[in-house]
Design an enzyme around this catalytic site. Structure first.
Site, PDB file in Angstrom:
ATOM      1  N   GLY A  35     -30.963  37.690 141.819  1.00  0.00           N
ATOM      2  CA  GLY A  35     -30.401  37.422 143.139  1.00  0.00           C
ATOM      3  C   GLY A  35     -29.268  36.440 142.961  1.00  0.00           C
ATOM      4  N   ALA A 261     -22.351  37.223 135.396  1.00  0.00           N
ATOM      5  CA  ALA A 261     -21.152  36.510 134.931  1.00  0.00           C
ATOM      6  C   ALA A 261     -20.441  35.815 136.092  1.00  0.00           C
ATOM      7  CB  ALA A 261     -20.209  37.478 134.232  1.00  0.00           C
ATOM      8  N   GLY A 262     -20.306  36.514 137.214  1.00  0.00           N
ATOM      9  CA  GLY A 262     -19.649  35.908 138.373  1.00  0.00           C
ATOM     10  C   GLY A 262     -20.425  34.730 138.924  1.00  0.00           C
ATOM     11  N   ASP A 263     -21.752  34.846 138.939  1.00  0.00           N
ATOM     12  CA  ASP A 263     -22.583  33.733 139.386  1.00  0.00           C
ATOM     13  C   ASP A 263     -22.485  32.577 138.391  1.00  0.00           C
ATOM     14  OD1 ASP A 263     -23.435  35.350 141.507  1.00  0.00           O
ATOM     15  OD2 ASP A 263     -25.108  36.143 140.334  1.00  0.00           O
TER      16      ASP A 263
END
Length: 317
Positions: A35, A261-263
């Site tokens: 999540g 990766a973005g998180d």
């Protein structure tokens, strides 16, 4: 009392261990908890910062599993409620070494989607320095969207710094038009907006980093900086003051799984800002953690401790 807070849906994920095989063909899975917002909370906590997480879980075994995992990461659970009438969100996820994974979601009418605004009237925001908000939670339902907006307004009222990641999940929205309109409206109240260049193509019709940054700076009610993720190249930064530059990315030696990766980028930016680093230093850390994450399986296995981050930087010298 925590420094950081976020709201989201923890997703119990049955993740394929068969690299690049479709979900139809995969036969081996492992159970993990992910999540987007929870990933960020885990990463920020792992770097030594106290965190709080708002969500709702079902009373089913998956909900109990999620609570157990969240507690194991020492994330605050003061605002995690349980709902006996709705299940805990879960999904099947493909393992990919490039691009976005195929997923199959069981999130419609989940417990988190039914978290209503009156269920967290007593959230204590004193001590909170940064809140991270994502475009996923308001996509779950009209109820979750109302809860998201209530928290955003309370953060604004208390002058708390907000980071916002569009985190587009078209499959969760009723239609593309509603997604674009809602995400762009929510972004206006963030201090820092962190879209990817591909998301910019969907949200404003271009993947040009400078044009994306200009759009959110111009339309933001309080936006001071836009950080556009441009893949392996790193991130393009533009501030309200007019500064603009690219912060180079870090080459991943071996890509195992691109999820998280973005998180991880958000983890780096937020944790560095909590430590009073400059924006450029924060984006550099974001790029570093994004690179570390794609070299590990799972949604957040690559997020480092302070020692691991220091070792990563040292290995580059």
């Amino acid at each position: 009392m925590s420094e950081f807070i976020t709201m989201g849906e923890p997703v119990v994920t049955f993740a394929s261990t068969d690299a690049d095989a479709s979900l139809v063909d995969s036969t081996h899975y492992t159970k993990i908890l992910g999540g987007a917002e929870l990933n960020v909370a885990i990463g920020v906590q792992r770097l030594g910062h106290s965190t709080e997480y708002i969500t709702q879980l079902g009373t089913d075994p998956l909900g109990k599993f999620a609570k157990k995992v969240i507690e194991s990461h020492q994330i605050g659970t003061n605002y995690i409620s349980f709902d006996s009438k709705h299940w805990t969100g879960h999904q099947l996820k493909q393992l990919v070494t490039h691009g976005d994974p195929e997923t199959f979601n069981y999130r419609t009418n989940s417990a988190a989607a039914n978290l209503s605004p009156d269920q967290f009237n007593n959230v204590d925001l004193s001590g909170i320095k940064i809140a991270h908000m994502s475009g996923i939670f308001p996509a779950l339902s009209q109820t979750s969207r109302a809860s998201f907006k209530k928290l955003m307004q309370e953060l604004i009222n208390q002058h708390i710094f907000i980071t916002f990641d569009p985190n587009l999940r078209p499959s969760l929205w009723d239609n593309r038009k509603d997604m674009i309109k809602t995400i762009n409206e929510l972004a206006k109240d963030a201090d820092i907006v962190m879209p990817g260049s591909k998301e910019g193509k969907v949200l404003i019709g271009t993947n040009n980093p400078e044009t994306i940054a200009n759009y959110y700076l111009k339309n933001g009610r309080r936006t001071s900086a836009v950080l556009v993720k441009i893949g392996p190249r790193g991130a393009y930064v533009k501030t309200k003051a007019g500064d603009s530059y690219i912060v180079p990315g870090f080459k991943a030696q071996h890509v195992v799984d691109t999820v998280g990766a973005g998180d991880g980028f958000a983890v780096g930016v937020i944790s560095a800002l909590l430590e009073h680093k400059s924006l450029k230093e924060a984006v550099t850390r974001g790029n570093a953690i994004g690179s570390l994450q794609v070299q590990t399986p799972g949604d957040n296995d690559g997020y480092p401790t302070p020692k691991e981050l220091a070792n990563f930087y040292h290995s580059l010298k």
